[in-house]
Design a protein around this motif. Structure first.
Motif, short mmCIF file in Angstrom:
data_model
loop_
_atom_site.label_atom_id
_atom_site.label_comp_id
_atom_site.label_asym_id
_atom_site.label_seq_id
_atom_site.Cartn_x
_atom_site.Cartn_y
_atom_site.Cartn_z
N ARG A 44 20.40 -27.22 22.84
CA ARG A 44 21.80 -27.57 22.58
C ARG A 44 22.77 -26.57 23.20
O ARG A 44 23.85 -26.92 23.62
CB ARG A 44 22.09 -27.64 21.07
CG ARG A 44 21.40 -28.76 20.33
CD ARG A 44 21.72 -30.11 20.93
NE ARG A 44 21.05 -31.23 20.30
CZ ARG A 44 19.79 -31.58 20.47
NH1 ARG A 44 18.99 -30.84 21.20
NH2 ARG A 44 19.30 -32.65 19.89
N ILE A 45 22.37 -25.30 23.25
CA ILE A 45 23.26 -24.26 23.78
C ILE A 45 23.32 -24.30 25.30
O ILE A 45 24.37 -24.08 25.88
CB ILE A 45 22.81 -22.87 23.30
CG1 ILE A 45 23.04 -22.77 21.80
CG2 ILE A 45 23.56 -21.77 24.01
CD1 ILE A 45 22.54 -21.49 21.20
N GLY A 46 22.20 -24.53 25.94
CA GLY A 46 22.20 -24.55 27.39
C GLY A 46 20.94 -23.96 27.95
O GLY A 46 20.32 -23.11 27.32
N GLY A 47 20.59 -24.39 29.14
CA GLY A 47 19.32 -24.05 29.74
C GLY A 47 19.14 -22.63 30.20
O GLY A 47 18.02 -22.18 30.38
N ASP A 48 20.23 -21.87 30.41
CA ASP A 48 20.06 -20.53 30.96
C ASP A 48 19.75 -19.47 29.91
O ASP A 48 19.51 -18.32 30.23
CB ASP A 48 21.31 -20.11 31.75
CG ASP A 48 22.53 -19.93 30.86
OD1 ASP A 48 22.63 -20.62 29.83
OD2 ASP A 48 23.40 -19.10 31.22
N LEU A 49 19.73 -19.86 28.65
CA LEU A 49 19.48 -18.91 27.58
C LEU A 49 18.00 -18.90 27.23
O LEU A 49 17.41 -19.95 26.96
CB LEU A 49 20.30 -19.32 26.34
CG LEU A 49 20.50 -18.27 25.27
CD1 LEU A 49 21.21 -17.05 25.83
CD2 LEU A 49 21.31 -18.86 24.14
N ALA A 50 17.40 -17.72 27.25
CA ALA A 50 15.96 -17.59 26.98
C ALA A 50 15.65 -17.90 25.51
O ALA A 50 16.44 -17.61 24.62
CB ALA A 50 15.49 -16.18 27.31
N TYR A 51 14.50 -18.46 25.29
CA TYR A 51 14.03 -18.76 23.94
C TYR A 51 14.00 -17.50 23.09
O TYR A 51 14.41 -17.52 21.92
CB TYR A 51 12.64 -19.40 24.01
CG TYR A 51 12.04 -19.71 22.66
CD1 TYR A 51 12.38 -20.88 21.99
CD2 TYR A 51 11.15 -18.82 22.05
CE1 TYR A 51 11.84 -21.16 20.73
CE2 TYR A 51 10.61 -19.10 20.80
CZ TYR A 51 10.96 -20.26 20.16
OH TYR A 51 10.44 -20.54 18.92
N THR A 52 13.55 -16.39 23.65
CA THR A 52 13.48 -15.14 22.89
C THR A 52 14.87 -14.67 22.47
O THR A 52 15.03 -14.08 21.41
CB THR A 52 12.78 -14.04 23.70
OG1 THR A 52 13.42 -13.91 24.97
CG2 THR A 52 11.30 -14.35 23.89
N THR A 53 15.87 -14.93 23.30
CA THR A 53 17.25 -14.58 22.94
C THR A 53 17.72 -15.41 21.76
O THR A 53 18.34 -14.89 20.83
CB THR A 53 18.19 -14.78 24.15
OG1 THR A 53 17.73 -13.98 25.24
CG2 THR A 53 19.62 -14.41 23.81
#
Length: 134
Positions: A44-53
């Motif tokens: 939902r937030i966007g593809g460039d954000l890492a899962y770990t973040t």
């Protein structure tokens, strides 16, 4: 000059501030109709954000009692612990916490309130003073 030297520099991706990430995670959780996975939040937030973040932000929000989690198989399902008003209050506290002169910020805020909002704030503070401490 080689081809490599002629290449234009790639634009740097702007990093989002922690407060901005927290707000985005909270907004995503608020829009969910049921507890959701971290992967759902990430999508939902966007593809460039890492899962770990996303997991780091969720864990920080959990420590602040802003979100809750429940076991869902081998992972967790996350839920916002507050409604829109509670989330707005959380964001206001984050802004206040980021300022060095809290008194000046609060004084400036209060002087810009409408008379109706100022009266409401006085009533709410009066109620808070009247409530017994736990």
């Amino acid at each position: 000059m080689t081809d490599h030297e002629r290449e234009e520099p790639q634009p740097r991706l702007r990093r989002r501030a922690q407060g901005q990430l927290e707000a985005q995670v909270l907004a995503a959780l608020q829009s969910a109709r049921e507890p959701v996975s971290a992967a759902w939040v990430q999508e939902r937030i966007g593809g460039d954000l890492a899962y770990t973040t996303v997991m780091t932000i969720l864990t920080r929000l959990l420590a602040k009692d802003v979100v809750t989690r429940e076991r869902a198989g081998r992972s967790f399902a996350w839920t916002s612990a507050s409604d829109e008003a509670g989330l707005a209050a959380f964001r206001m506290r984050k802004v206040l916490d980021g300022e060095s002169d809290r008194e000046a910020v609060l004084a400036s805020f209060v002087t810009t309130l409408s008379p109706g909002d100022e009266q409401l704030l006085r009533e709410l503070l009066g109620r808070a003073d009247a409530e017994p401490d736990d």
